[in-house]
Design a protein around this motif. Structure first.
Motif, mmCIF file in Angstrom:
data_model
loop_
_atom_site.group_PDB
_atom_site.id
_atom_site.type_symbol
_atom_site.label_atom_id
_atom_site.label_comp_id
_atom_site.label_asym_id
_atom_site.label_seq_id
_atom_site.Cartn_x
_atom_site.Cartn_y
_atom_site.Cartn_z
ATOM 1 N N ARG A 18 0.832 -1.202 0.000
ATOM 2 C CA ARG A 18 0.000 0.000 0.000
ATOM 3 C C ARG A 18 0.863 1.247 0.000
ATOM 4 O O ARG A 18 0.524 2.238 -0.654
ATOM 5 C CB ARG A 18 -0.944 -0.030 1.205
ATOM 6 C CG ARG A 18 -1.952 1.119 1.329
ATOM 7 C CD ARG A 18 -2.841 1.349 0.105
ATOM 8 N NE ARG A 18 -3.312 0.182 -0.564
ATOM 9 C CZ ARG A 18 -4.414 -0.505 -0.258
ATOM 10 N NH1 ARG A 18 -5.170 -0.129 0.756
ATOM 11 N NH2 ARG A 18 -4.783 -1.553 -0.977
ATOM 12 N N LYS A 66 0.750 2.152 11.161
ATOM 13 C CA LYS A 66 -0.033 2.132 12.396
ATOM 14 C C LYS A 66 0.562 1.104 13.343
ATOM 15 O O LYS A 66 0.689 -0.073 12.998
ATOM 16 C CB LYS A 66 -1.490 1.772 12.076
ATOM 17 C CG LYS A 66 -2.415 1.738 13.277
ATOM 18 C CD LYS A 66 -2.845 3.115 13.670
ATOM 19 C CE LYS A 66 -3.927 3.077 14.741
ATOM 20 N NZ LYS A 66 -4.313 4.432 15.158
ATOM 21 N N SER A 84 -7.634 3.453 13.305
ATOM 22 C CA SER A 84 -7.754 4.297 12.125
ATOM 23 C C SER A 84 -6.799 3.879 11.026
ATOM 24 O O SER A 84 -5.690 3.408 11.291
ATOM 25 C CB SER A 84 -7.494 5.764 12.497
ATOM 26 O OG SER A 84 -6.209 5.909 13.067
ATOM 27 N N THR A 85 -7.248 4.043 9.791
ATOM 28 C CA THR A 85 -6.361 3.853 8.638
ATOM 29 C C THR A 85 -5.764 5.178 8.187
ATOM 30 O O THR A 85 -4.930 5.210 7.291
ATOM 31 C CB THR A 85 -7.115 3.218 7.463
ATOM 32 O OG1 THR A 85 -8.172 4.084 7.044
ATOM 33 C CG2 THR A 85 -7.692 1.864 7.861
ATOM 34 N N VAL A 110 -1.734 8.788 6.218
ATOM 35 C CA VAL A 110 -2.343 7.519 5.822
ATOM 36 C C VAL A 110 -1.421 6.386 6.234
ATOM 37 O O VAL A 110 -0.198 6.497 6.140
ATOM 38 C CB VAL A 110 -2.629 7.489 4.295
ATOM 39 C CG1 VAL A 110 -1.353 7.653 3.489
ATOM 40 C CG2 VAL A 110 -3.363 6.222 3.906
ATOM 41 N N ILE A 114 -2.363 -1.746 5.950
ATOM 42 C CA ILE A 114 -3.805 -1.972 5.937
ATOM 43 C C ILE A 114 -4.164 -3.422 6.230
ATOM 44 O O ILE A 114 -5.181 -3.701 6.875
ATOM 45 C CB ILE A 114 -4.415 -1.508 4.582
ATOM 46 C CG1 ILE A 114 -5.932 -1.686 4.569
ATOM 47 C CG2 ILE A 114 -3.757 -2.229 3.421
ATOM 48 C CD1 ILE A 114 -6.671 -0.866 5.609
ATOM 49 N N ILE A 117 -4.340 -3.886 9.943
ATOM 50 C CA ILE A 117 -5.519 -3.209 10.489
ATOM 51 C C ILE A 117 -6.778 -4.025 10.204
ATOM 52 O O ILE A 117 -7.609 -4.250 11.097
ATOM 53 C CB ILE A 117 -5.638 -1.794 9.901
ATOM 54 C CG1 ILE A 117 -4.445 -0.933 10.331
ATOM 55 C CG2 ILE A 117 -6.953 -1.140 10.323
ATOM 56 C CD1 ILE A 117 -4.354 0.405 9.630
ATOM 57 N N CYS A 152 -13.319 9.749 5.618
ATOM 58 C CA CYS A 152 -13.032 8.602 4.760
ATOM 59 C C CYS A 152 -13.283 8.895 3.281
ATOM 60 O O CYS A 152 -12.616 8.312 2.412
ATOM 61 C CB CYS A 152 -13.856 7.393 5.195
ATOM 62 S SG CYS A 152 -13.321 6.657 6.756
ATOM 63 N N ASP A 155 -10.129 10.426 2.299
ATOM 64 C CA ASP A 155 -9.071 9.415 2.380
ATOM 65 C C ASP A 155 -9.069 8.506 1.152
ATOM 66 O O ASP A 155 -8.014 8.031 0.718
ATOM 67 C CB ASP A 155 -9.245 8.548 3.628
ATOM 68 C CG ASP A 155 -9.084 9.334 4.914
ATOM 69 O OD1 ASP A 155 -8.515 10.439 4.868
ATOM 70 O OD2 ASP A 155 -9.529 8.833 5.961
ATOM 71 N N ASN A 161 -7.476 2.149 1.165
ATOM 72 C CA ASN A 161 -7.715 1.659 2.525
ATOM 73 C C ASN A 161 -9.190 1.608 2.881
ATOM 74 O O ASN A 161 -9.684 0.631 3.450
ATOM 75 C CB ASN A 161 -6.984 2.543 3.541
ATOM 76 C CG ASN A 161 -5.502 2.248 3.633
ATOM 77 O OD1 ASN A 161 -4.989 1.361 2.953
ATOM 78 N ND2 ASN A 161 -4.799 3.003 4.472
ATOM 79 N N LEU A 165 -11.776 -1.695 3.688
ATOM 80 C CA LEU A 165 -12.594 -1.911 4.879
ATOM 81 C C LEU A 165 -14.067 -2.077 4.534
ATOM 82 O O LEU A 165 -14.773 -2.898 5.127
ATOM 83 C CB LEU A 165 -12.412 -0.744 5.850
ATOM 84 C CG LEU A 165 -11.136 -0.769 6.689
ATOM 85 C CD1 LEU A 165 -10.982 0.526 7.464
ATOM 86 C CD2 LEU A 165 -11.129 -1.952 7.648
#
Length: 349
Positions: A18, A66, A84-85, A110, A114, A117, A152, A155, A161, A165
């Motif tokens: 990513r 993250k 959070s992403t 960002v 991912i 997460i 989002c 984002d 990302n 989700l």
């Protein structure tokens, strides 16, 4: 919305698929390696940046990893706040709380890991089993807010990302995703969420939005998009937030409710619900805003109407005075009941 010219990069993020995808989107951008996405001296904590507030949001991007995974209980907008992403935002709403934590600028950060997460969120949702009883978040499903610290819809301009989700929750039989947004990104209409993602379009009277919702989609455009997102398979709610008390505020909210009522279909009305959140402001953010948007503070900082409350992290927040605020809440919820009686208010405070 975005014209990325400088990418602050944690080297570990560039080792992930990513991260490489994000870098490839802006091949002409200058890449600056950083030790931590939380500590970038030329972006965070430099009060001179208040003069370049919007420019930094438009031109800078932070790509990190993250490290801490938690799903915090919430109980209002969602049952849980998912890890959070992303955090920060390319928009510049004058009341946004994120600058309180990140200093004088908060461009999008960002997270490239991912897969980790998603794995955490999936396992957490599976451990919950079936929801034992209805609550104000949802009568059937566990609800996970996937955008507490970012928007989002914006984002999704940076990476996949958010789409990942949405696709993850598509197949969850006991849980759904949720996020609030002030930006209409019609690319999301092609994602086929199968009813497992709730989008909460944030709305306020146009007079407030013009002053406070900087770099967002017009309120009329958000309302016009609601039916399309319902038709595309999203559950759509509205987020009346923040409610700002001023001369004529209740009449303007009445006009907004009429605008909403005439702008949505019968199918949308059947599934629509709302949350109502009155303004909470912050002394530190007030000082920051005076450096780039002092006009907003004439509406947000009203000592004659507000009282100070120290938050759990020690910040000095202000909110409308106890007693008076209860009257404001009742006035608005009564207005909603009269103008849009089908609109269930999940909570108001």
């Amino acid at each position: 919305m975005l014209d990325i010219r400088r990418i602050y990069l944690e080297p570990a993020a560039a080792e992930l698929p990513r991260g490489r995808e994000i870098l490839a989107r802006w091949p002409e951008a200058t890449v600056v390696e950083i030790e931590s996405h939380q500590r970038i001296p030329e972006v965070h904590g430099d009060e001179e940046n208040v003069r370049r507030w919007v420019r930094i949001k438009r031109e800078a991007l932070v790509v990190g990893v993250k490290k801490t995974m938690t799903a915090r209980p919430n109980g209002r907008s969602a049952d849980f706040i998912a890890p959070s992403t992303a955090n920060g935002c390319a928009m510049a709403c004058a009341y946004c709380y994120v600058p309180r934590h990140k200093g004088y600028s908060n461009p999008i950060t960002v997270f490239a890991n991912i897969e980790r997460i998603m794995s955490y969120v999936s396992r957490h949702a599976d451990r919950q089993g079936r929801k034992p009883e209805a609550n104000e978040c949802d009568p059937v499903d566990w609800v996970y807010d996937i955008g507490e610290n970012s928007d989002c819809s914006v984002d999704a301009l940076v990476s996949d990302n958010v789409r990942d989700l949405v696709e993850l929750f598509r197949w969850k039989t006991n849980a759904k995703a949720s996020f609030a947004t002030k930006y209409v990104n019609r690319d999301l209409l092609d994602w086929d969420p199968l009813g497992r993602t709730r989008i909460r379009f944030s709305l306020m009277p146009q007079a407030d939005a013009k002053l406070l919702d900087i770099r967002t989609s017009p309120v009329s455009e958000r309302i016009a998009a609601i039916d399309d997102f319902v038709a595309a398979g999203y559950e759509v709610h509205v987020n009346f937030s923040p409610v700002v008390v001023r001369d004529g505020w209740l009449a303007d909210w009445g006009e907004l409710l009429d605008q909403l009522d005439t702008g949505i279909s019968a199918a949308t009305r059947k599934q629509l619900a709302a949350e109502v959140i009155f303004l909470t402001h912050n002394r530190g953010l007030h000082e920051v805003n005076l450096g780039w948007h002092p006009k907003a503070e004439e509406a947000l900082w009203r000592p004659e109407l507000q009282q100070v409350k120290r938050s759990q992290n020690g910040d000095l927040n202000v909110r409308y005075r106890t007693g008076a605020k209860g009257g404001y809440v009742r006035a608005l919820t009564d207005l909603i009941a009269r103008r849009t009686p089908y609109l269930h208010v999940r909570y108001a405070f």
